[in-house]
Design a protein around this motif. Sequence first.
Motif, mmCIF file in Angstrom:
data_model
loop_
_atom_site.group_PDB
_atom_site.id
_atom_site.type_symbol
_atom_site.label_atom_id
_atom_site.label_comp_id
_atom_site.label_asym_id
_atom_site.label_seq_id
_atom_site.Cartn_x
_atom_site.Cartn_y
_atom_site.Cartn_z
ATOM 1 N N MET A 78 0.858 -1.173 0.000
ATOM 2 C CA MET A 78 0.000 0.000 0.000
ATOM 3 C C MET A 78 0.898 1.228 0.000
ATOM 4 S SD MET A 78 -3.028 0.900 2.744
ATOM 5 C CE MET A 78 -4.080 2.322 2.549
ATOM 6 N N TRP A 79 0.687 2.149 -0.964
ATOM 7 C CA TRP A 79 1.508 3.335 -1.064
ATOM 8 C C TRP A 79 0.656 4.500 -1.554
ATOM 9 C CZ3 TRP A 79 1.146 -0.405 -4.658
ATOM 10 C CH2 TRP A 79 0.965 -0.041 -5.976
ATOM 11 N N THR A 80 1.245 5.696 -1.520
ATOM 12 C CA THR A 80 0.519 6.904 -1.883
ATOM 13 C C THR A 80 1.291 7.678 -2.940
ATOM 14 O OG1 THR A 80 1.580 8.175 -0.118
ATOM 15 C CG2 THR A 80 -0.515 7.083 0.404
ATOM 16 N N SER A 81 0.634 8.690 -3.494
ATOM 17 C CA SER A 81 1.297 9.576 -4.444
ATOM 18 C C SER A 81 2.224 10.530 -3.705
ATOM 19 C CB SER A 81 0.244 10.346 -5.252
ATOM 20 O OG SER A 81 -0.648 11.017 -4.379
ATOM 21 N N ASP A 82 2.951 11.333 -4.474
ATOM 22 C CA ASP A 82 3.932 12.248 -3.881
ATOM 23 C C ASP A 82 3.251 13.243 -2.941
ATOM 24 O OD1 ASP A 82 5.813 10.953 -5.369
ATOM 25 O OD2 ASP A 82 5.777 12.421 -7.015
ATOM 26 N N MET A 92 3.335 0.821 2.971
ATOM 27 C CA MET A 92 2.807 0.198 4.177
ATOM 28 C C MET A 92 2.511 -1.260 3.841
ATOM 29 S SD MET A 92 -0.576 1.344 6.318
ATOM 30 C CE MET A 92 -1.134 0.470 7.775
ATOM 31 N N VAL A 93 3.247 -2.166 4.462
ATOM 32 C CA VAL A 93 3.080 -3.592 4.198
ATOM 33 C C VAL A 93 2.051 -4.151 5.182
ATOM 34 C CG1 VAL A 93 4.209 -5.838 4.051
ATOM 35 C CG2 VAL A 93 5.437 -3.770 3.366
ATOM 36 N N LEU A 94 0.994 -4.713 4.631
ATOM 37 C CA LEU A 94 -0.077 -5.264 5.455
ATOM 38 C C LEU A 94 0.066 -6.776 5.534
ATOM 39 C CD1 LEU A 94 -3.022 -3.194 3.965
ATOM 40 C CD2 LEU A 94 -1.798 -2.761 6.079
ATOM 41 N N PRO A 95 -0.332 -7.385 6.638
ATOM 42 C CA PRO A 95 -0.242 -8.847 6.763
ATOM 43 C C PRO A 95 -1.244 -9.547 5.861
ATOM 44 C CG PRO A 95 -1.356 -7.929 8.673
ATOM 45 C CD PRO A 95 -0.850 -6.757 7.875
ATOM 46 N N ALA A 96 -1.057 -10.842 5.724
ATOM 47 C CA ALA A 96 -1.941 -11.634 4.880
ATOM 48 C C ALA A 96 -3.325 -11.723 5.489
ATOM 49 C CB ALA A 96 -1.359 -13.037 4.672
ATOM 50 N N LEU A 97 -4.327 -11.790 4.608
ATOM 51 C CA LEU A 97 -5.721 -11.882 5.037
ATOM 52 C C LEU A 97 -6.158 -13.337 4.985
ATOM 53 C CD1 LEU A 97 -8.223 -10.162 5.822
ATOM 54 C CD2 LEU A 97 -8.830 -10.136 3.406
ATOM 55 N N ALA A 98 -6.960 -13.733 5.935
ATOM 56 C CA ALA A 98 -7.448 -15.113 5.989
ATOM 57 C C ALA A 98 -8.217 -15.444 4.728
ATOM 58 C CB ALA A 98 -8.328 -15.321 7.225
ATOM 59 N N TRP A 99 -8.112 -16.700 4.288
ATOM 60 C CA TRP A 99 -8.776 -17.115 3.060
ATOM 61 C C TRP A 99 -10.276 -16.967 3.160
ATOM 62 C CZ3 TRP A 99 -6.323 -21.931 0.310
ATOM 63 C CH2 TRP A 99 -5.005 -21.640 -0.012
ATOM 64 N N VAL A 126 -3.258 0.207 -3.647
ATOM 65 C CA VAL A 126 -3.130 -1.060 -2.930
ATOM 66 C C VAL A 126 -2.983 -2.161 -3.965
ATOM 67 C CG1 VAL A 126 -4.187 -2.677 -1.304
ATOM 68 C CG2 VAL A 126 -4.541 -0.216 -1.034
ATOM 69 N N TYR A 127 -1.975 -2.993 -3.803
ATOM 70 C CA TYR A 127 -1.731 -4.118 -4.711
ATOM 71 C C TYR A 127 -1.788 -5.404 -3.895
ATOM 72 C CZ TYR A 127 0.648 -6.967 -8.277
ATOM 73 O OH TYR A 127 0.970 -7.939 -9.195
ATOM 74 N N THR A 128 -2.733 -6.277 -4.228
ATOM 75 C CA THR A 128 -2.905 -7.512 -3.463
ATOM 76 C C THR A 128 -3.493 -8.587 -4.360
ATOM 77 O OG1 THR A 128 -3.856 -8.460 -1.438
ATOM 78 C CG2 THR A 128 -5.223 -6.926 -2.667
#
Length: 421
Positions: free
Chosen positions: A1-5, A82-89, A168-170
């Motif tokens: 997860m990241w943002t613009s400048d 911002m690195v987020l933890p894995a989400l439950a299946w 957000v890329y997931t």
Amino acid sequence: MWTSDGYTLPTPLEPSAGEIVSGAKLASYLKSAWPTSPRNVLLFLQDELSMDDFTAYGGVYGNKEDSAFVNLESALQASTPMVLPALAWTAADSVEKIFQQELAVPALNIAPSELSQLQLNTDQPSLLVIRLPYTAGAHSKELLRKNDETIGYVLNTLRDQSAPYTAVYTGLRPSHVIQDTSMSWELAGRSLLQAPPEQAVKPPLTFNDTKGKPCILLWANQLNVGYDRGQFFDLGSLTFNGSVSLNGSFCNGTLSKLVLNYQNVLNFKSFQVIFFMHKIFFPVSARDWSVMEQVQLNYDGQTAIFNASRGIYSPAEYSFHCQKVSNAQSPLLVPRVVTDNATRWRVLFTDFQIQGFNVTGNFSYASDCASFFTPAIWMGLVTSLLMVLILTYGLHMLMQLSTMDRFDDPKGPSISVPQTE
């Protein structure tokens, strides 16, 4: 997860290795990020994604030229990710809903090519969902590189519009599943085989009316089309990953038209698949029926039309399902004219399901195209009838047998038996 400048994200506690959180925990992470980040959210949803993909195909060893994530790595280096933890299946399919609840806005599934026509209002939150495909195997790196180019195109488009964003890329499920082969001493004996977790089923394609309510649903395992005896091309991967455009589709109380717009399919620059459905009242059954009248293919200014009235119908409140919809071998799709362009096409839809009326959110009860008396049932009935006839004839012949009352020749003299005293 990241943002613009110009924007920063809070730094959460580093998730421990292997940590898996629930949907509520993910929502708490998002709440902590919204106060300092733009509310225009880009959600890149890939079918499958794992950290092993970044290790195997990324520039972790300094060779950025060979990386499949050039644009993604540049975006992460230009901001504080911002690195987020894995989400439950169990909650993986609700990622989009979690973002909708936190932003209090509906999600807009959009193709990258349509983004330049969209003007974002920086004063109002928005949620743009861009779906990306994934295929495990030898072509994984090339597909990930194409997905990275899509991400770069979207980010550059928003940068040109001076629109701040939070990206957000997931993935909806992991692309690499590590099987736990450890076995305790107590379980070293015989044990039952355990089936691996089932693959998540791709959601149906949904078209909403002007009020934002779903009115047409489409699902299929494969949407195969072939031209001039060439190989089949499966449109399913392009249809159900969110990259297909539905421009030209519409629906009302009596007519539904679903238009699937593609680009660069079978060497055609523009390609369309159109489904025409009508709701018709039949006095004999005293109910409304949904009838698919035509399936139309438009390609570079040419048209191929298939009449689809041979069995593609269902009660209006039901959906229609068929294991195979084809224009060959007892076809449900028949070329409108024998000399038409449709004779040059081969169409095969497998596990096909569609509903164009009375949609309440998901598919209604399915009216299947398979008739009750299938060829196998007819073969069994005819064979059984033939066996019964043979048995009846045999019993009749046995019942007609009778013994002779005399054993001499009726044309000769009668047998005389002398009597002795």
